[in-house]
Design a protein around this motif. Structure first.
Motif, PDB file in Angstrom:
ATOM      1  N   GLN A  59      15.116 -30.869  31.854  1.00 21.26           N
ATOM      2  CA  GLN A  59      15.146 -31.271  33.261  1.00 21.26           C
ATOM      3  C   GLN A  59      15.211 -32.791  33.426  1.00 21.26           C
ATOM      4  OE1 GLN A  59      13.442 -28.770  31.925  1.00 21.26           O
ATOM      5  NE2 GLN A  59      13.466 -27.005  33.287  1.00 21.26           N
ATOM      6  N   ARG A  89      20.037 -36.848  31.843  1.00 21.09           N
ATOM      7  CA  ARG A  89      21.069 -37.282  32.786  1.00 21.09           C
ATOM      8  C   ARG A  89      22.253 -37.782  31.967  1.00 21.09           C
ATOM      9  NH1 ARG A  89      17.405 -35.408  35.244  1.00 21.09           N
ATOM     10  NH2 ARG A  89      16.419 -36.103  37.168  1.00 21.09           N
ATOM     11  N   HIS A 104      25.207 -33.975  41.067  1.00 17.04           N
ATOM     12  CA  HIS A 104      24.158 -32.959  41.142  1.00 17.04           C
ATOM     13  C   HIS A 104      24.749 -31.736  41.822  1.00 17.04           C
ATOM     14  CE1 HIS A 104      20.671 -35.235  39.760  1.00 17.04           C
ATOM     15  NE2 HIS A 104      21.266 -36.289  40.301  1.00 17.04           N
ATOM     16  N   ARG A 144      24.190 -27.399  42.894  1.00 17.49           N
ATOM     17  CA  ARG A 144      23.302 -26.260  43.082  1.00 17.49           C
ATOM     18  C   ARG A 144      24.160 -25.019  43.290  1.00 17.49           C
ATOM     19  NH1 ARG A 144      20.362 -29.625  41.691  1.00 17.49           N
ATOM     20  NH2 ARG A 144      18.208 -30.074  42.283  1.00 17.49           N
ATOM     21  N   ASN A 146      23.933 -37.427  45.230  1.00 19.53           N
ATOM     22  CA  ASN A 146      22.497 -37.566  45.314  1.00 19.53           C
ATOM     23  C   ASN A 146      21.864 -36.176  45.229  1.00 19.53           C
ATOM     24  OD1 ASN A 146      19.973 -37.483  47.017  1.00 19.53           O
ATOM     25  ND2 ASN A 146      20.287 -39.688  46.825  1.00 19.53           N
ATOM     26  N   GLU A 147      20.799 -36.068  44.443  1.00 20.53           N
ATOM     27  CA  GLU A 147      20.237 -34.736  44.205  1.00 20.53           C
ATOM     28  C   GLU A 147      19.704 -34.098  45.484  1.00 20.53           C
ATOM     29  OE1 GLU A 147      17.296 -34.460  41.089  1.00 20.53           O
ATOM     30  OE2 GLU A 147      17.494 -32.273  41.025  1.00 20.53           O
ATOM     31  N   TRP A 148      19.004 -34.884  46.273  1.00 23.79           N
ATOM     32  CA  TRP A 148      18.424 -34.324  47.499  1.00 23.79           C
ATOM     33  C   TRP A 148      19.531 -33.836  48.446  1.00 23.79           C
ATOM     34  CZ3 TRP A 148      14.762 -31.748  49.345  1.00 23.79           C
ATOM     35  CH2 TRP A 148      14.403 -31.774  50.698  1.00 23.79           C
ATOM     36  N   VAL A 185      20.528 -30.457  47.189  1.00 20.10           N
ATOM     37  CA  VAL A 185      19.515 -29.453  47.549  1.00 20.10           C
ATOM     38  C   VAL A 185      19.675 -29.057  49.018  1.00 20.10           C
ATOM     39  CG1 VAL A 185      17.025 -29.057  47.836  1.00 20.10           C
ATOM     40  CG2 VAL A 185      17.866 -30.289  45.827  1.00 20.10           C
ATOM     41  N   HIS A 186      19.821 -30.072  49.830  1.00 16.18           N
ATOM     42  CA  HIS A 186      20.006 -29.883  51.256  1.00 16.18           C
ATOM     43  C   HIS A 186      21.231 -29.036  51.566  1.00 16.18           C
ATOM     44  CE1 HIS A 186      18.166 -32.714  54.408  1.00 16.18           C
ATOM     45  NE2 HIS A 186      17.970 -31.453  54.690  1.00 16.18           N
ATOM     46  N   GLN A 197      20.330 -27.807  38.470  1.00 13.28           N
ATOM     47  CA  GLN A 197      18.925 -27.412  38.402  1.00 13.28           C
ATOM     48  C   GLN A 197      18.773 -26.165  39.270  1.00 13.28           C
ATOM     49  OE1 GLN A 197      15.556 -28.877  37.174  1.00 13.28           O
ATOM     50  NE2 GLN A 197      15.367 -26.721  37.737  1.00 13.28           N
ATOM     51  N   PHE A 198      18.375 -25.051  38.656  1.00 15.93           N
ATOM     52  CA  PHE A 198      18.093 -23.880  39.488  1.00 15.93           C
ATOM     53  C   PHE A 198      16.883 -24.181  40.359  1.00 15.93           C
ATOM     54  CE2 PHE A 198      19.971 -19.674  37.615  1.00 15.93           C
ATOM     55  CZ  PHE A 198      21.247 -20.118  37.928  1.00 15.93           C
ATOM     56  N   MET A 199      16.919 -23.733  41.591  1.00 14.17           N
ATOM     57  CA  MET A 199      15.764 -23.853  42.459  1.00 14.17           C
ATOM     58  C   MET A 199      14.804 -22.704  42.104  1.00 14.17           C
ATOM     59  SD  MET A 199      16.526 -26.578  44.047  1.00 14.17           S
ATOM     60  CE  MET A 199      15.347 -26.756  45.391  1.00 14.17           C
TER      61      MET A 199
END
Ligand code: FES
Ligand code: FES
Lengths: 738, 169
Positions: free
Chosen positions: A213, A216, A222, A224, A269-271, A274-275, A419-421
């Motif tokens: 995790q 990089r 990033h 999902r 950006n990772e966030w 995710v969003h 990255q799996f949530m």
């Protein structure tokens, strides 16, 4: 290859920390740097150089094909090499798994790294040692018989000596792996069989260990995956009706990646990624209705199965007639999940003619084959590298995440980090399949088991991962072969002497149910829950103490060894099960059980407490004994036993995948609770050392025994047999009310 | 929208570019490249991402980065210095006593959960230097370990407690 943060820390003060990915290269740990150039793997297993390299500074690198999963095998296998080479542990290191570097020893399955890997590493090291001694004999002008080795220094009777490193000077040995070099007799072991501390722990507690995790790569996106929350029936997959891409328009740089029903989102950006995954509006086809948890076992029991006689001897049905006591019962086990503490993660960099995938697979070569197939690349154009993630306990989503990352990198035309949530991992796991067991067993007047029949229903593991199923429209398929998927003769009939035995496996069609996979000690908890309770019941009907009854019927010495060890550790006092039931609100009981997964022997005792008003059950103390033959590092096995006992308590008291008509509803730690600190038993671990026996697995072999012990302890406390686990308060209250 | 935010992590100030709602965890991992706090659930359920904010254990996965402005964040990496400052030690030890105890007890299996275990245990021992087993269990119960290492974590906390109060470990 430094992390940029090191410089920032040195510089101090306020600094703008932007993305400077050209500097943020692969993370490093004690496993790096790799000490030889990569080849299209696997490297030739028939050459000793594939297995180890002696360096000029008199150190050695051992190339091991097994994954460190937190069980300590990267240390234990070095112990094996250190022993044969006569070098101190401090002179040895190993490297990370990599299809271009490390040999193919098969996957890290079935707790087999020491069982399968030990002999290979041992033999290669012995072969190298012999070659080094031959070189030394020439160099020192002394006969080989008179040479002695201590910590990599070869000495002759004439007072001269030379180090391994001086002999090789970093050059490969160029000798074939013949398997004929003499091995050190176990009576001379100095390192094997001792509790050398784990080499990965200092970095792990300091925050220096690089987990998957943390990795990089430069210029990556990033990503999902976007799937329905919670899988539906395996056969139904997930079908996209429509996607509203405008739903993520406001998120900077976010975009949709799609191949058939496989959907992902990417962002710098990772966030933002995710969003975007949360926000993207996808309409999914309504899948065919599932029966929900309540109807599950009956539906499985009633399905059209493929049946197989696993083992038959004598005539069990005939022997039941006229036996002193016959027990006939049905037992049920739930779907349970791997639930790695950190959801799976992978990095993929797919180019038109090659691919690099970094992930936490238990089998780099197996994962490589699947990825090559999906990408349409030749196998040797794909490189798979292993970084440890959190404990996986079997086939969690590591292949799914690796394949998904590869597909998304191919679509994006860039390296990606997936990255799996938590809900991806919980909801799309390859669950340990649910089970229905029907058992009949009989005992004669002398307390000897005379007949035993077991019918078991469950589906196989799934072969096609979700990534491939959705992206390539591949039909779901059942895993072929692998006896561990079904009713196992290791438990049923392997532990006790039973003259008349009949074991039948009923394979349920998997497409109607959830994805299945091997979950630590596959199926064994369910089998032991049924079988060990039945053995206990026979003991009780015979008026014999449960431990004594097992001793009477035990099939061999090694089973007896772990049975005695567990009983002794718990200070077991003879008493018929359920003969001392108190009327108080909180009642206590103790139970004993035996079990295995494949080759080793497990015995356990559980002491539990049941609250009759709330239905809450807790294990107060659990004792576990394992005989895994030669225990290379008994301290690691002790730690493994502790973990297995706690995890078994968790699985017996709490864990159950829930679902409704549409799909799985266990999507986080609230909807799939596991054992916590305040409910954790004390544990006592016993390693039965057998220096003269081949090493066998120790990572899962006491779980079945512990499951049986817990169930038997419940009866001892309450006089009630639980027919289904987990023993949740609701289920317990219902059983106590009768 | 991304804005420049100044945060204090392990006694240093950092200016980072992030939208105010970005969870602190993503900033620590992706911008500061710290390896202590790590993703586990993103839902404040497991403790994988724990850090200390002004000495209080906090789930960085659900804490917006803007919320720690003007506060002091300590991660696993900064615990030895944080400990040294609290205890007024002249030299910062290589490891916090809890970290050392985890090694001494060989408690770790996969170790992924140990960020949270160590951060939480350090907070506990700072508040309550000699906790009973029951107090340890209660304090730690928000931290999950899937490998089942709880019994050794409890032992290690006991050991660290002794070491910190000057007793033999
Ligand atoms: S990742 Fe923050 S609590 Fe689980
Ligand atoms: S050591 Fe693996 S999750 Fe705790």
């Amino acid at each position: 290859m430094n992390f940029p943060r090191r410089e920032f820390l040195k510089a101090g003060g306020a600094l703008i920390v932007g993305f400077n990915l050209s500097e943020a290269l692969f993370g490093q740990s004690h496993l790096d740097p790799v000490s030889r150039p990569p080849v299209p793997g696997p490297p030739d297993a028939k050459m000793v150089d594939t297995w180890l390299a002696i360096h000029a500074d008199n150190t050695a690198t051992i190339f091991i094909g097994f994954a460190e999963l937190g069980q300590g095998n990267s240390t234990a296998l070095l112990q094996v090499a250190a022993e044969e080479l006569d070098m101190d542990m401090s002179r040895l290191k190993t490297v990370r798994l990599d299809t271009s570097i490390t040999p193919n020893q098969g996957g890290t399955y079935s707790s087999a790294s020491i069982q399968r890997g030990g002999p290979q590493v041992r033999t290669a090291a012995a072969e190298a040692r012999l070659a080094l001694l031959q070189m030394a004999s020439k160099k020192l002008d002394a006969p080989i018989e008179g040479l002695t080795v201590s910590n990599g220094v070869v000495s002759a009777g004439n007072g001269k000596s030379v180090t391994y490193g001086e002999l090789t000077g970093d050059r490969p040995l160029h000798i074939p792996f013949t398997g004929k070099a003499p091995l050190k007799p176990f009576t001379q072991y100095k390192v094997v069989g001792t509790g050398v501390p784990r080499n990965d722990i200092p970095d792990k507690v300091a925050g220096k260990y690089v987990y998957m995790q943390h990795v990089r790569v430069p210029d990556m996106l990033h990503v999902r995956v976007v799937r329905p929350r919670g899988q539906r029936a395996y056969g139904a997959g997930a079908k996209v009706v429509s996607i509203d891409e405008s739903s993520i328009r406001g998120i900077p740089g976010a975009r949709v990646l799609r191949r058939n029903d496989f959907i992902g989102v990417a962002a710098e950006n990772e966030w933002d990624a995710v969003h975007a995954a949360r926000q993207l509006k996808v309409t999914w086809e309504t899948p065919p209705a599932l029966p929900g948890n309540r109807g599950m076992h009956d539906a499985m029991r009633a399905s059209k199965t493929t049946d197989r006689v696993v083992l038959e001897k004598g005539n069990a049905a005939a022997a039941m007639v006229g036996a002193a006591h016959v027990v006939s019962q049905s037992y049920r086990g739930p779907y349970q999940m791997h639930g790695p503490f950190g959801p799976n993660c992978a990095i993929a960099d797919v180019k038109p003619d090659s691919a690099l995938v970094i992930c936490s697979t238990q089998d780099v070569y197996g994962t490589r084959t699947g990825i090559a197939r999906i990408l349409g690349l030749a196998v040797d154009k794909v490189r798979v590298q292993y970084y440890e993630g959190s404990g996986t306990y079997g086939h969690s989503c590591y292949d799914d995440v690796a394949q998904s990352a590869a597909i998304l990198s191919q679509l994006a035309g860039k390296p990606v980090r997936l990255q799996f949530m938590r809900w991806d991992e919980h909801g799309w796991d390859n669950y340990g399949p649910a089970h229905v067991g029907e058992i009949r067993a009989a005992v004669d007047a002398a307390g000897r088991i005379v007949a035993y029949e077991y019918d078991g229903w469950q589906h196989n593991w799934s072969l096609v991962e979700t990534a491939e199923q959705l992206a390539l429209n591949r039909a779901p398929a059942a895993w072929p072969g692998a006896a561990a998927q079904g009713v196992s003769a290791n438990h049923l009939g392997g532990i006790y002497y039973v003259p008349n035995l009949r074991l039948i496996n009923h394979q349920v069609p998997g497409g109607d149910w959830f994805k299945g996979g091997w979950l630590r000690s596959p199926l064994d908890l369910s089998l032991a829950f049924a079988s060990e309770q039945t053995i206990d019941e026979l003991a009780r009907l015979s008026g014999i103490d449960s431990y004594e009854f097992r001793r009477r019927n035990i099939v061999n010495e090694r089973w007896l060894g772990v049975l005695d060890a567990a009983a002794k550790a718990s200070n077991w006092k003879p008493r018929v099960a359920g003969s001392n039931i108190s009327k108080s609100r909180i009642v206590t009981g103790r139970g004993i059980g035996l079990g295995t997964h494949l080759a080793s022997y497990g015995g356990a005792v559980a002491e539990i407490e049941v609250n009759r008003e709330t239905g809450q059950v807790v294990a107060k103390h659990m004792y576990g004994a394992i005989d895994a033959g030669l225990a290379v590092n008994p301290a690691f096995i002790e730690n493994q036993i502790g973990g297995q006992l706690v995890q078994t308590a968790s699985r017996m008291f709490k864990e159950e995948v829930t679902f409704n008509e549409t799909g799985v509803t266990s999507l986080d730690w609230n909807s799939y609770p596991i054992l916590r600190f305040d409910e954790c038993p004390e544990v006592t671990a016993v390693v039965v050392q057998r220096l003269d026996q081949r090493s066998s697995g120790a990572g899962e072999e006491v779980m079945a025994a512990a499951a049986g012990a817990i169930a038997n302890a419940f009866f001892d406390a309450t006089g009630v047999r639980m027919r289904e686990y987990p023993l949740t308060p609701k289920r317990v209250l219902a059983a106590l009310r009768g | 929208m991304a804005a420049e935010i100044t945060i204090k992590v392990n006694e240093r100030s950092w200016k980072v570019a992030a939208s105010a709602d970005t969870p602190l965890l993503y900033v620590l991992a992706n911008e500061l490249h710290l390896q202590g706090p790590r993703f586990g659930c993103g839902l404040a359920q497991c403790g994988s991402c724990s850090v200390l904010v002004n000495g209080v254990e906090t789930r960085s996965c659900v804490t917006p980065v803007a919320a720690v402005r003007g506060k002091s964040v300590t991660t696993l990496e900064g615990l030895p210095a944080w400990y040294a400052a609290r205890q007024k030690l002249s030299v910062t030890p290589a490891l916090h006593p809890v970290q050392q105890a985890m090694i001494d007890e060989q408690a770790v299996q996969c170790g992924y959960c140990y960020n949270g275990m160590i951060v939480k245990a350090s907070e506990l021992l700072a508040k309550n230097p000699r906790p009973t087993d029951a107090e340890i269990r209660t304090a730690m119960k928000g931290h999950l370990c899937r490998c089942g290492t709880y019994p050794r974590v409890i032992k290690a906390i006991r050991r660290a407690s002794k070491a910190m109060s000057g007793g033999a470990a």
